[in-house]
Design an enzyme around this catalytic site. Structure first.
Site, mmCIF file in Angstrom:
data_model
loop_
_atom_site.group_PDB
_atom_site.id
_atom_site.type_symbol
_atom_site.label_atom_id
_atom_site.label_comp_id
_atom_site.label_asym_id
_atom_site.label_seq_id
_atom_site.Cartn_x
_atom_site.Cartn_y
_atom_site.Cartn_z
ATOM 1 N N CYS A 91 0.838 -1.201 0.000
ATOM 2 C CA CYS A 91 0.000 0.000 0.000
ATOM 3 C C CYS A 91 0.877 1.258 0.000
ATOM 4 O O CYS A 91 1.453 1.583 -1.038
ATOM 5 C CB CYS A 91 -0.987 -0.045 1.170
ATOM 6 S SG CYS A 91 -2.452 0.940 0.829
ATOM 7 N N HIS A 112 -3.604 -4.862 0.670
ATOM 8 C CA HIS A 112 -3.028 -5.344 1.933
ATOM 9 C C HIS A 112 -3.078 -6.869 1.963
ATOM 10 O O HIS A 112 -3.981 -7.453 2.577
ATOM 11 C CB HIS A 112 -3.813 -4.774 3.117
ATOM 12 C CG HIS A 112 -3.511 -3.333 3.375
ATOM 13 N ND1 HIS A 112 -2.419 -2.929 4.093
ATOM 14 C CD2 HIS A 112 -4.151 -2.218 2.973
ATOM 15 C CE1 HIS A 112 -2.394 -1.598 4.142
ATOM 16 N NE2 HIS A 112 -3.435 -1.145 3.469
ATOM 17 N N GLU A 160 -1.485 -8.879 3.635
ATOM 18 C CA GLU A 160 -1.247 -9.466 4.968
ATOM 19 C C GLU A 160 -2.524 -9.947 5.632
ATOM 20 O O GLU A 160 -2.475 -10.768 6.551
ATOM 21 C CB GLU A 160 -0.517 -8.470 5.877
ATOM 22 C CG GLU A 160 -1.316 -7.244 6.321
ATOM 23 C CD GLU A 160 -1.219 -6.057 5.377
ATOM 24 O OE1 GLU A 160 -0.957 -6.270 4.169
ATOM 25 O OE2 GLU A 160 -1.430 -4.911 5.830
HETATM 26 N N1 GLN Z 1 -1.781 6.843 2.810
HETATM 27 C C1 GLN Z 1 -1.904 6.063 1.612
HETATM 28 C C2 GLN Z 1 -3.270 6.247 0.967
HETATM 29 O O1 GLN Z 1 -4.207 6.646 1.615
HETATM 30 C C3 GLN Z 1 -1.619 4.602 1.878
HETATM 31 C C4 GLN Z 1 -2.613 3.968 2.808
HETATM 32 C C5 GLN Z 1 -2.163 2.650 3.357
HETATM 33 O O2 GLN Z 1 -0.994 2.302 3.304
HETATM 34 N N2 GLN Z 1 -3.063 1.889 3.919
HETATM 35 O O3 GLN Z 1 -3.438 5.959 -0.180
#
Ligand code: GLN
Length: 550
Positions: free
Chosen positions: A382, A508, A510
């Site tokens: 992400c 994500h 994970e």
């Molecule tokens: N801050 C980034 C976004 O909002 C990544 C978010 C995250 O890593 N969950 O796109």
């Protein structure tokens, strides 16, 4: 009909209620029962989505986009079922529902009160779990008995047994049995007080699980049994385990699943237990032949629970190849000044996990550069993918001020940007891409090879996206956009064909790793790390940043 097991905790927080509940879930599932789980959290946030992970730990995301407590991660990893937002309820969400109903006039004429209106709403949500068709719903009550915040939950679960009938509900209470070194004894008094407190709310536990650092003797069990009025075999000793994955087997040896089944009238003879698959997991956990060093470079590394699922995913992938994974928690802000390239080169693999806000971003960009230039396997998750993309633009594509518009509104190369600039960002809960989204992978890509599929689904939680205006530049420069949303508009995966493992995902992964089914992207990282380790110079570990295997 769904039977209910309520798990409360006494004496102290952080005793491992979530893991106890999860372990029970795994044991019941190993008896062929269909299990679901739920967490009731006593805070006023409507969900944990707005809470600081540095204080509260990670926000676990469900397929349906629920932003939930990290215990749901344990639940999913142990019972291997995908849960939904129904599996986490907070005091804040209960109150907001009841107050919205009051404003709509649903209670017209009535005084709206904690009892019965709040407790009824709690019971409604508990009852709704039965629509999932599980044989058993295990419900963990957050907080500790004695906290004033959890009183409505205790009253609701007390009433629940009255409504559902005795044979359909089991109360499990987790306490601490401390060892006092000066007297050389384990003490039962905190347990007795905690049970007295629970009884003052009308709840007599059926099972008492005693956390301690050494086994509880039979004599002590008899004492707890007598003083707390539970059968002797309903006093379960839960000693500290070398790995969290040992806990189900320990709990089974103590008879936890049997006494719970007896209490809720499930015939254990009709549901014999098959622990084989779990024993296989535990065998792998304890029989490793090598150690890999994986750095997690993030913002909240002083609170490893902020990356709980990432760390577990690393471990799962290690188990699969007989490797113990030592995680080094590295503060992004310290890269590259205090934590320099030489230090990062000592690692076998690196993860830059997700996150929000500007702190540490330049350190993460520096980490991505060091990993890219030194052929160190890197998985960007992400925000981690976003910094890989920013770094590549700055140092390979020559876009010196490339950035995400989350951090710079004046950048001339907004390689990461909001797709819907007009989005209303004042409601911090409502603007994210949340939950499971499908992606299409290029058939000849590294990620498709890892997944063994070209259509995959992963959970998301972010606002910003790879700016597709730059895709061609990246592809020409050597970074491949190897997976996109089905309409092709959103870049979901990037990789670098000339690097052993330089993979980023906007999702994500994970949240979907399991102890016996590691996630392909983590497996890819660990396999690459293992290859790197074969040629690595041995080095001295910094004990301050190395986490023991859990
Ligand atoms: N801050 C980034 C976004 O909002 C990544 C978010 C995250 O890593 N969950 O796109």
């Amino acid at each position: 009909m769904t039977k209910y097991v309520f798990v409360t905790g006494g004496v102290s927080s952080s005793l491992g209620k979530g893991l106890t509940a999860s372990s029970l879930g795994r044991l019941l599932k190993s008896r062929g029962l269909k299990v679901t789980m739920c967490k009731l959290d006593p805070y006023l946030n409507v969900d944990p989505g707005t809470m600081n992970p540095g204080e509260h730990g990670e926000v676990f995301v469900t397929d349906d986009g629920g932003e939930t407590d990290l215990d749901l991660g344990h639940y999913e990893r142990f019972i291997d079922e995908s849960l939904s937002r129904m599996s986490n309820t907070t005091t804040g969400s209960i109150y907001s529902k009841v107050i919205a109903k009051e404003r709509r006039g649903d209670y017209l004429g009535k005084t709206v009160q904690v009892i019965p209106h709040i407790t009824d709403e709690i019971k409604d949500r508990l009852r709704r779990l039965s629509t999932l068709g599980a044989d058993v719903a295990i419900v963990e009550i957050g907080g500790t008995v004695g906290d004033m915040e959890i009183i409505p939950f205790l009253e609701a679960i007390r009433q629940f047994r009255h409504d559902a009938g005795r044979g359909n509900v089991c109360y499990v209470h987790l306490t601490l049995v401390p060892y006092l070194a000066p007297s050389g004894e384990q003490k039962t008094k905190p347990t007795q007080h905690s049970v007295t407190e629970l009884r003052s709310f009308g709840i007599q536990p059926d099972v008492i699980v005693c956390r301690s650092d050494q086994p509880i003797s039979d004599g002590l069990k008899r004492k707890i049994s007598l003083m707390c009025d539970v059968p002797n075999h309903a006093v379960i000793s839960a000693i500290d385990a070398p790995s969290i994955y040992d806990i189900p087997l320990n709990m089974h040896n103590e008879g936890l699943d049997r006494i719970v089944c007896d209490t809720i009238s499930i015939d254990v003879g009709e549901h014999p237990i098959d622990l084989g698959p779990w024993e296989e997991v535990v065998h792998r956990v304890h029989h490793t032949s090598k150690t890999l060093r994986i750095g997690i470079v993030g913002k909240y590394v002083t609170m490893p629970d902020a990356y709980l699922s990432v760390a577990e995913s690393v471990r799962h992938a290690g188990f699969a190849i007989g490797a113990t994974t030592k995680i080094e928690w590295l503060e992004a802000e310290r890269v590259p000044t205090e934590i320099d390239a030489a230090r990062l080169r000592q690692l076998d693999g690196i993860i830059v996990p997700g996150g929000f806000g500007e702190r540490g971003i330049e350190g993460m960009v520096a980490t991505a550069r060091i990993a890219r230039e030194n052929q160190i396997p890197l998985l960007g998750i992400c925000l981690g993918m976003q910094v890989m993309v920013i770094e590549f633009a700055r140092h390979v594509l020559g876009l010196a001020d490339a950035h995400s518009t989350e951090f710079s509104l004046t950048t001339t190369s907004p390689v990461i940007a909001l797709m819907e600039e007009q989005m209303d960002v004042t409601d911090m809960g409502g603007t994210m891409r949340l939950g499971a989204c499908p992606a299409m992978l290029a058939p000849d890509s590294q990620v498709a090879g890892l997944y063994g599929a070209t259509v995959v689904s992963e959970r998301h939680r972010h606002r910003y996206e790879f700016n597709s205006r730059f895709v061609e530049q990246y592809e020409a420069g050597g970074m491949r956009c190897s997976g996109t949303s089905p309409d092709g508009r959103l870049v979901e995966f990037v990789e670098m064909p000339t690097h052993p493992y330089f993979v980023g995902t906007q999702a994500h992964p994970e949240f979907k790793s399991r102890p016996d089914r590691p996630h392909p992207l983590f497996q890819g990282l660990i396999d690459a790390a293992s290859l790197r380790a074969e040629g690595r110079e041995p080095h001295i570990l910094d004990p301050n940043t190395v986490d023991a295997v859990r």
